[in-house]
Design a protein around this motif. Structure first.
Motif, PDB file in Angstrom:
ATOM      1  N   LEU A 199       0.855  -1.176   0.000  1.00 12.72           N
ATOM      2  CA  LEU A 199       0.000   0.000   0.000  1.00 12.72           C
ATOM      3  C   LEU A 199       0.889   1.222   0.000  1.00 12.72           C
ATOM      4  CD1 LEU A 199      -2.858   1.254   0.409  1.00 12.72           C
ATOM      5  CD2 LEU A 199      -2.425   1.064   2.853  1.00 12.72           C
ATOM      6  N   LYS A 200       0.616   2.157  -0.921  1.00 13.00           N
ATOM      7  CA  LYS A 200       1.364   3.408  -0.968  1.00 13.00           C
ATOM      8  C   LYS A 200       0.437   4.528  -0.530  1.00 13.00           C
ATOM      9  CE  LYS A 200       4.583   2.261  -4.619  1.00 13.00           C
ATOM     10  NZ  LYS A 200       5.152   2.659  -5.900  1.00 13.00           N
ATOM     11  N   VAL A 201       0.955   5.404   0.312  1.00 19.41           N
ATOM     12  CA  VAL A 201       0.176   6.527   0.827  1.00 19.41           C
ATOM     13  C   VAL A 201       0.965   7.803   0.591  1.00 19.41           C
ATOM     14  CG1 VAL A 201      -0.856   7.562   2.889  1.00 19.41           C
ATOM     15  CG2 VAL A 201      -0.864   5.073   2.607  1.00 19.41           C
ATOM     16  N   TRP A 202       0.306   8.801   0.012  1.00 16.21           N
ATOM     17  CA  TRP A 202       0.925  10.110  -0.183  1.00 16.21           C
ATOM     18  C   TRP A 202       0.227  11.101   0.727  1.00 16.21           C
ATOM     19  CZ3 TRP A 202       0.213   6.695  -4.130  1.00 16.21           C
ATOM     20  CH2 TRP A 202       1.344   6.375  -4.886  1.00 16.21           C
ATOM     21  N   LEU A 203       0.983  11.740   1.566  1.00 15.63           N
ATOM     22  CA  LEU A 203       0.432  12.727   2.493  1.00 15.63           C
ATOM     23  C   LEU A 203       0.801  14.122   2.021  1.00 15.63           C
ATOM     24  CD1 LEU A 203       1.331  11.029   5.890  1.00 15.63           C
ATOM     25  CD2 LEU A 203      -0.852  10.968   4.682  1.00 15.63           C
ATOM     26  N   ARG A 204      -0.154  15.020   2.095  1.00 17.54           N
ATOM     27  CA  ARG A 204       0.124  16.410   1.774  1.00 17.54           C
ATOM     28  C   ARG A 204       0.949  17.026   2.894  1.00 17.54           C
ATOM     29  NH1 ARG A 204      -5.859  18.521   0.112  1.00 17.54           N
ATOM     30  NH2 ARG A 204      -6.195  17.017  -1.544  1.00 17.54           N
ATOM     31  N   ALA A 205       1.800  17.954   2.520  1.00 20.10           N
ATOM     32  CA  ALA A 205       2.563  18.679   3.531  1.00 20.10           C
ATOM     33  C   ALA A 205       1.594  19.519   4.352  1.00 20.10           C
ATOM     34  CB  ALA A 205       3.611  19.567   2.866  1.00 20.10           C
ATOM     35  N   GLU A 206       1.868  19.623   5.641  1.00 20.39           N
ATOM     36  CA  GLU A 206       1.013  20.435   6.506  1.00 20.39           C
ATOM     37  C   GLU A 206       1.107  21.881   6.091  1.00 20.39           C
ATOM     38  OE1 GLU A 206       1.072  20.224  10.753  1.00 20.39           O
ATOM     39  OE2 GLU A 206       1.586  18.100  10.681  1.00 20.39           O
ATOM     40  N   ARG A 207      -0.025  22.540   6.079  1.00 20.21           N
ATOM     41  CA  ARG A 207      -0.054  23.966   5.788  1.00 20.21           C
ATOM     42  C   ARG A 207       0.223  24.714   7.082  1.00 20.21           C
ATOM     43  NH1 ARG A 207      -4.701  27.519   2.798  1.00 20.21           N
ATOM     44  NH2 ARG A 207      -3.779  29.504   3.310  1.00 20.21           N
ATOM     45  N   GLU A 208       1.152  25.665   7.020  1.00 22.84           N
ATOM     46  CA  GLU A 208       1.438  26.453   8.211  1.00 22.84           C
ATOM     47  C   GLU A 208       0.255  27.374   8.482  1.00 22.84           C
ATOM     48  OE1 GLU A 208       4.558  29.819   9.687  1.00 22.84           O
ATOM     49  OE2 GLU A 208       5.345  28.123   8.562  1.00 22.84           O
ATOM     50  N   LEU A 209      -0.220  27.347   9.677  1.00 31.99           N
ATOM     51  CA  LEU A 209      -1.396  28.120  10.047  1.00 31.99           C
ATOM     52  C   LEU A 209      -0.973  29.415  10.709  1.00 31.99           C
ATOM     53  CD1 LEU A 209      -4.472  28.284  10.348  1.00 31.99           C
ATOM     54  CD2 LEU A 209      -4.214  27.078  12.508  1.00 31.99           C
ATOM     55  N   SER A 210      -1.409  30.514  10.148  1.00 37.37           N
ATOM     56  CA  SER A 210      -1.181  31.800  10.802  1.00 37.37           C
ATOM     57  C   SER A 210      -2.537  32.437  11.025  1.00 37.37           C
ATOM     58  CB  SER A 210      -0.292  32.704   9.947  1.00 37.37           C
ATOM     59  OG  SER A 210      -0.919  32.994   8.726  1.00 37.37           O
ATOM     60  N   VAL A 215     -17.990  29.106  10.230  1.00 38.68           N
ATOM     61  CA  VAL A 215     -17.032  28.045  10.520  1.00 38.68           C
ATOM     62  C   VAL A 215     -16.302  28.391  11.812  1.00 38.68           C
ATOM     63  CG1 VAL A 215     -14.973  26.848   9.653  1.00 38.68           C
ATOM     64  CG2 VAL A 215     -16.789  27.513   8.066  1.00 38.68           C
ATOM     65  N   VAL A 216     -16.117  27.417  12.682  1.00 39.30           N
ATOM     66  CA  VAL A 216     -15.558  27.669  14.014  1.00 39.30           C
ATOM     67  C   VAL A 216     -14.047  27.906  13.985  1.00 39.30           C
ATOM     68  CG1 VAL A 216     -15.233  26.718  16.335  1.00 39.30           C
ATOM     69  CG2 VAL A 216     -17.408  26.393  15.150  1.00 39.30           C
ATOM     70  N   HIS A 217     -13.308  27.055  13.296  1.00 42.78           N
ATOM     71  CA  HIS A 217     -11.851  27.212  13.273  1.00 42.78           C
ATOM     72  C   HIS A 217     -11.317  26.920  11.879  1.00 42.78           C
ATOM     73  CE1 HIS A 217     -11.483  22.837  13.313  1.00 42.78           C
ATOM     74  NE2 HIS A 217     -12.389  22.848  14.271  1.00 42.78           N
ATOM     75  N   PRO A 218     -10.115  27.419  11.575  1.00 44.12           N
ATOM     76  CA  PRO A 218      -9.539  27.195  10.246  1.00 44.12           C
ATOM     77  C   PRO A 218      -9.406  25.705   9.931  1.00 44.12           C
ATOM     78  CG  PRO A 218      -8.269  28.835  11.446  1.00 44.12           C
ATOM     79  CD  PRO A 218      -9.246  28.237  12.421  1.00 44.12           C
ATOM     80  N   ALA A 219      -9.693  25.374   8.692  1.00 44.94           N
ATOM     81  CA  ALA A 219      -9.606  24.007   8.187  1.00 44.94           C
ATOM     82  C   ALA A 219      -9.524  24.095   6.668  1.00 44.94           C
ATOM     83  CB  ALA A 219     -10.832  23.208   8.624  1.00 44.94           C
ATOM     84  N   PRO A 220      -9.187  23.012   6.010  1.00 50.23           N
ATOM     85  CA  PRO A 220      -9.113  23.062   4.542  1.00 50.23           C
ATOM     86  C   PRO A 220     -10.402  23.646   3.947  1.00 50.23           C
ATOM     87  CG  PRO A 220      -8.214  20.992   5.320  1.00 50.23           C
ATOM     88  CD  PRO A 220      -8.814  21.693   6.525  1.00 50.23           C
ATOM     89  N   GLY A 221     -10.224  24.646   3.113  1.00 49.04           N
ATOM     90  CA  GLY A 221     -11.346  25.319   2.487  1.00 49.04           C
ATOM     91  C   GLY A 221     -11.846  26.522   3.262  1.00 49.04           C
ATOM     92  N   HIS A 222     -11.413  26.667   4.500  1.00 44.25           N
ATOM     93  CA  HIS A 222     -11.845  27.786   5.352  1.00 44.25           C
ATOM     94  C   HIS A 222     -10.652  28.290   6.166  1.00 44.25           C
ATOM     95  CE1 HIS A 222     -16.067  27.012   4.474  1.00 44.25           C
ATOM     96  NE2 HIS A 222     -15.786  25.736   4.650  1.00 44.25           N
ATOM     97  N   TRP A 223      -9.748  28.975   5.500  1.00 43.67           N
ATOM     98  CA  TRP A 223      -8.532  29.422   6.189  1.00 43.67           C
ATOM     99  C   TRP A 223      -8.706  30.788   6.841  1.00 43.67           C
ATOM    100  CZ3 TRP A 223      -5.755  25.529   7.251  1.00 43.67           C
ATOM    101  CH2 TRP A 223      -5.620  24.470   6.358  1.00 43.67           C
ATOM    102  N   SER A 224      -9.810  31.477   6.558  1.00 44.33           N
ATOM    103  CA  SER A 224     -10.045  32.793   7.157  1.00 44.33           C
ATOM    104  C   SER A 224     -11.546  32.966   7.383  1.00 44.33           C
ATOM    105  CB  SER A 224      -9.510  33.901   6.247  1.00 44.33           C
ATOM    106  OG  SER A 224     -10.211  33.901   5.021  1.00 44.33           O
ATOM    107  N   GLY A 225     -11.889  34.027   8.090  1.00 42.91           N
ATOM    108  CA  GLY A 225     -13.293  34.326   8.336  1.00 42.91           C
ATOM    109  C   GLY A 225     -13.987  33.382   9.297  1.00 42.91           C
TER     110      GLY A 225
END
Length: 86
Positions: free
Chosen positions: A4-15, A42-52
């Motif tokens: 099984l091969k798994v590719w993980l995305r690099a973590e996005r730095e959260l500011s 949206v309560v906290h930043p997550a993929p697709g909702h990095w602001s607001g």
């Protein structure tokens, strides 16, 4: 013998950049903030909702109170003791 091969995305730095958001605060003291969260906010930043998010709005509110800034002025940079635990 399976593999099984798994590719993980690099973590996005959260500011977290404070953002002025309309928050309906029902009760607030030095320990707690109770608010009426609007539907869809949206309560906290997550993929697709990095602001607001609620976290951005609360951080802005806390910085305004701490610095005694006037509404509409740019808040200071957040310090680690102001970052909400989410």
């Amino acid at each position: 013998g399976d593999s099984l091969k798994v590719w993980l995305r690099a973590e996005r730095e959260l500011s977290l950049v404070p953002e002025p958001l309309p928050l309906e605060v029902l009760l607030e003291d030095e320990h707690v903030v109770v608010l009426n969260k609007q539907a869809g906010l949206v309560v906290h930043p997550a993929p697709g909702h990095w602001s607001g998010t609620l976290v951005h709005g609360l951080l802005h509110r806390m910085l305004l109170q701490r610095t005694d800034a006037t509404p509409g002025s740019a808040p200071a940079s957040p310090s680690s003791d102001l970052l909400p635990d989410v």
